[in-house]
Structure formats: structure tokens, C-alpha cells
Motif scaffolding. Structure first.
Motif, mmCIF file in Angstrom:
data_model
loop_
_atom_site.group_PDB
_atom_site.id
_atom_site.type_symbol
_atom_site.label_atom_id
_atom_site.label_comp_id
_atom_site.label_asym_id
_atom_site.label_seq_id
_atom_site.Cartn_x
_atom_site.Cartn_y
_atom_site.Cartn_z
ATOM 1 N N LYS A 87 58.604 49.092 26.823
ATOM 2 C CA LYS A 87 57.297 48.668 27.337
ATOM 3 C C LYS A 87 57.361 48.404 28.843
ATOM 4 O O LYS A 87 56.460 48.792 29.590
ATOM 5 C CB LYS A 87 56.822 47.395 26.625
ATOM 6 N N LYS A 88 58.431 47.734 29.291
ATOM 7 C CA LYS A 88 58.590 47.440 30.723
ATOM 8 C C LYS A 88 58.733 48.724 31.532
ATOM 9 O O LYS A 88 58.167 48.843 32.624
ATOM 10 C CB LYS A 88 59.793 46.525 30.950
ATOM 11 N N LEU A 89 59.480 49.676 30.995
ATOM 12 C CA LEU A 89 59.634 50.953 31.690
ATOM 13 C C LEU A 89 58.306 51.688 31.795
ATOM 14 O O LEU A 89 57.971 52.244 32.850
ATOM 15 C CB LEU A 89 60.674 51.834 30.978
ATOM 16 N N ILE A 90 57.541 51.683 30.711
ATOM 17 C CA ILE A 90 56.243 52.360 30.699
ATOM 18 C C ILE A 90 55.313 51.742 31.748
ATOM 19 O O ILE A 90 54.644 52.450 32.500
ATOM 20 C CB ILE A 90 55.612 52.328 29.292
ATOM 21 N N ILE A 91 55.299 50.410 31.817
ATOM 22 C CA ILE A 91 54.465 49.714 32.808
ATOM 23 C C ILE A 91 54.868 50.105 34.227
ATOM 24 O O ILE A 91 54.028 50.274 35.105
ATOM 25 C CB ILE A 91 54.537 48.186 32.611
ATOM 26 N N SER A 92 56.160 50.301 34.435
ATOM 27 C CA SER A 92 56.635 50.659 35.780
ATOM 28 C C SER A 92 56.543 52.159 36.060
ATOM 29 O O SER A 92 56.971 52.618 37.121
ATOM 30 C CB SER A 92 58.073 50.167 35.976
ATOM 31 N N GLY A 93 55.981 52.928 35.119
ATOM 32 C CA GLY A 93 55.761 54.352 35.349
ATOM 33 C C GLY A 93 56.876 55.268 34.874
ATOM 34 O O GLY A 93 56.815 56.476 35.075
ATOM 35 N N VAL A 94 57.888 54.706 34.236
ATOM 36 C CA VAL A 94 58.984 55.525 33.702
ATOM 37 C C VAL A 94 58.592 55.972 32.300
ATOM 38 O O VAL A 94 58.069 55.188 31.508
ATOM 39 C CB VAL A 94 60.304 54.711 33.666
ATOM 40 N N ASN A 95 58.837 57.245 31.978
ATOM 41 C CA ASN A 95 58.384 57.751 30.681
ATOM 42 C C ASN A 95 59.508 58.188 29.753
ATOM 43 O O ASN A 95 59.275 58.867 28.762
ATOM 44 C CB ASN A 95 57.378 58.892 30.862
ATOM 45 N N THR A 96 60.738 57.794 30.074
ATOM 46 C CA THR A 96 61.851 58.120 29.185
ATOM 47 C C THR A 96 63.049 57.225 29.493
ATOM 48 O O THR A 96 63.209 56.748 30.614
ATOM 49 C CB THR A 96 62.252 59.606 29.313
ATOM 50 N N PHE A 97 63.866 57.009 28.471
ATOM 51 C CA PHE A 97 65.156 56.368 28.690
ATOM 52 C C PHE A 97 66.102 57.413 29.267
ATOM 53 O O PHE A 97 65.914 58.617 29.055
ATOM 54 C CB PHE A 97 65.753 55.851 27.369
ATOM 55 N N THR A 98 67.145 56.963 29.936
ATOM 56 C CA THR A 98 68.173 57.904 30.388
ATOM 57 C C THR A 98 68.977 58.356 29.174
ATOM 58 O O THR A 98 68.969 57.697 28.119
ATOM 59 C CB THR A 98 69.132 57.236 31.392
ATOM 60 N N LYS A 99 69.667 59.461 29.316
ATOM 61 C CA LYS A 99 70.514 59.962 28.226
ATOM 62 C C LYS A 99 71.558 58.909 27.849
ATOM 63 O O LYS A 99 71.849 58.709 26.677
ATOM 64 C CB LYS A 99 71.193 61.266 28.633
ATOM 65 N N GLU A 100 72.098 58.231 28.848
ATOM 66 C CA GLU A 100 73.108 57.190 28.593
ATOM 67 C C GLU A 100 72.511 56.044 27.777
ATOM 68 O O GLU A 100 73.159 55.511 26.878
ATOM 69 C CB GLU A 100 73.688 56.668 29.915
ATOM 70 N N GLU A 101 71.282 55.651 28.109
ATOM 71 C CA GLU A 101 70.629 54.576 27.350
ATOM 72 C C GLU A 101 70.405 55.010 25.903
ATOM 73 O O GLU A 101 70.684 54.244 24.972
ATOM 74 C CB GLU A 101 69.282 54.204 27.983
ATOM 75 N N ILE A 102 69.899 56.222 25.724
ATOM 76 C CA ILE A 102 69.641 56.724 24.366
ATOM 77 C C ILE A 102 70.946 56.757 23.569
ATOM 78 O O ILE A 102 70.996 56.273 22.429
ATOM 79 C CB ILE A 102 68.976 58.119 24.410
ATOM 80 N N ASP A 103 71.986 57.313 24.173
ATOM 81 C CA ASP A 103 73.289 57.373 23.489
ATOM 82 C C ASP A 103 73.786 55.974 23.144
ATOM 83 O O ASP A 103 74.316 55.737 22.055
ATOM 84 C CB ASP A 103 74.323 58.098 24.355
ATOM 85 N N GLY A 104 73.594 55.031 24.071
ATOM 86 C CA GLY A 104 74.012 53.651 23.833
ATOM 87 C C GLY A 104 73.240 53.013 22.687
ATOM 88 O O GLY A 104 73.817 52.288 21.866
ATOM 89 N N TYR A 105 71.938 53.282 22.608
ATOM 90 C CA TYR A 105 71.126 52.729 21.520
ATOM 91 C C TYR A 105 71.560 53.297 20.168
ATOM 92 O O TYR A 105 71.673 52.563 19.183
ATOM 93 C CB TYR A 105 69.644 53.008 21.752
ATOM 94 N N TYR A 106 71.815 54.585 20.118
ATOM 95 C CA TYR A 106 72.265 55.194 18.866
ATOM 96 C C TYR A 106 73.630 54.650 18.450
ATOM 97 O O TYR A 106 73.862 54.371 17.267
ATOM 98 C CB TYR A 106 72.319 56.729 18.990
#
Length: 163
Positions: free
Chosen positions: A62-81
Motif C-alpha cells: 500500500k505504501k509503495l502504491i501511494i508513492s507511485g511504485v507499481n511493483t516489488f523488486t525481484k529480490e523482495e518477491i523472492d524474499g517474500y516467497y
């Protein structure tokens, strides 16, 4: 007829044949996880950790979307998985070592989250256009559902009053 978009559904298999892709309504998942934590008299801590983890991802998104970012980085996605897998593995180990009665529904949810539903649950991580839950859709249909229920009640009342 195939629904040609992404279907955000609760955990049931009812909608399995619809949609090109499916995502889970994570509010349902959060509710189930809290329920198993509560039912265990707060002994099963992992469901609560998974719940917090999913909520934290959503808040960050939500914070990223508010700041205009529309995706997680590949590293973030990999970390979440990776973190998701670790939490699910810990939950499985805690269920194996449990000497008390374990609710079969908790084991079913664990198995679904481990195997079948992982991609659907984490779909919102990969695509910011996919909402975390289907609450907006449910809210939009609520007025229609209330009207439908009122119509049914009126029909029943009218028919009951006739001799």
C-alpha cells in the motif's frame, strides 16, 4: 464459458473452473489463521506469525502504491516467497510435534497453504493490480444482495397471507 480474467475467490474450489488465473481473498486466510490461533488457546503461534507476515506485505505494498511504485523488486518477491515457505515449514513441524488434539480444519488449511494455494495466496505480491482481498467486490454486491433478500421475504410474506 470461461471467465477471461483473474478471479479473486475465497478458499473454496467452487470457482475452480472459472478464470484464467485465480487469486485468494487473503482476508479469508487471515480470518482462518486467527481462528486456529484462538482455538489453540494461543499455543499455535505460527498461524499468527503467517497472518502478521501477510498483513505486513500488504501494508508495504500500500505504501509503495501511494508513492507511485507499481511493483516489488525481484529480490523482495523472492524474499517474500522464501519467508512464506519458512513459515509454512515451521507450522508443519509444530503440527507434527503437537501432542494435543489438532483440529482437522487446521491441518487442511496448512496443507492447502503449503501445496495447492500458495500461488493464489501470494498472487497480490506479483501484481499490484490484484487486490489483497475481494472485499470491494463483496461490498459492491451487498446492496443488490439485500434487495434480493428483501424481494424473497416479500414474496414469502405475500404467499403466506393468501389462503
Amino acid at each position: 464459458m470461461k471467465y477471461l480474467n483473474i478471479l479473486i475467490k475465497d478458499g473454496t474450489r467452487v470457482f475452480g473452473k472459472y478464470g484464467l488465473k485465480k487469486a485468494q481473498c487473503n482476508v479469508h486466510i487471515l480470518r482462518y489463521l486467527k481462528g486456529y490461533y484462538d482455538l489453540s488457546n494461543e499455543n499455535h503461534k505460527i498461524p499468527l506469525e503467517i497472518r502478521t507476515f501477510l498483513n505486513d506485505i500488504n501494508e508495504h505494498r500500500k505504501k509503495l502504491i501511494i508513492s507511485g511504485v507499481n511493483t516489488f523488486t525481484k529480490e523482495e518477491i523472492d524474499g517474500y516467497y522464501k519467508k512464506y515457505d519458512e513459515l509454512i515449514e515451521s507450522w508443519g513441524k509444530s503440527l507434527e510435534g503437537e501432542s494435543e488434539i489438532i483440529y482437522s480444519e487446521e491441518i487442511q488449511l496448512y496443507n492447502k497453504m503449503k501445496e495447492k494455494d500458495k500461488e493464489e495466496i501470494l498472487f497480490f505480491v506479483n501484481d499490484f493490480d490484484i487486490p489483497f482481498s475481494n472485499n470491494n467486490a463483496k461490498s459492491m454486491q451487498r446492496g443488490m444482495k439485500i434487495k434480493q433478500n428483501n424481494t424473497i421475504v416479500l414474496f414469502l410474506i405475500n404467499n403466506l397471507q393468501k389462503p
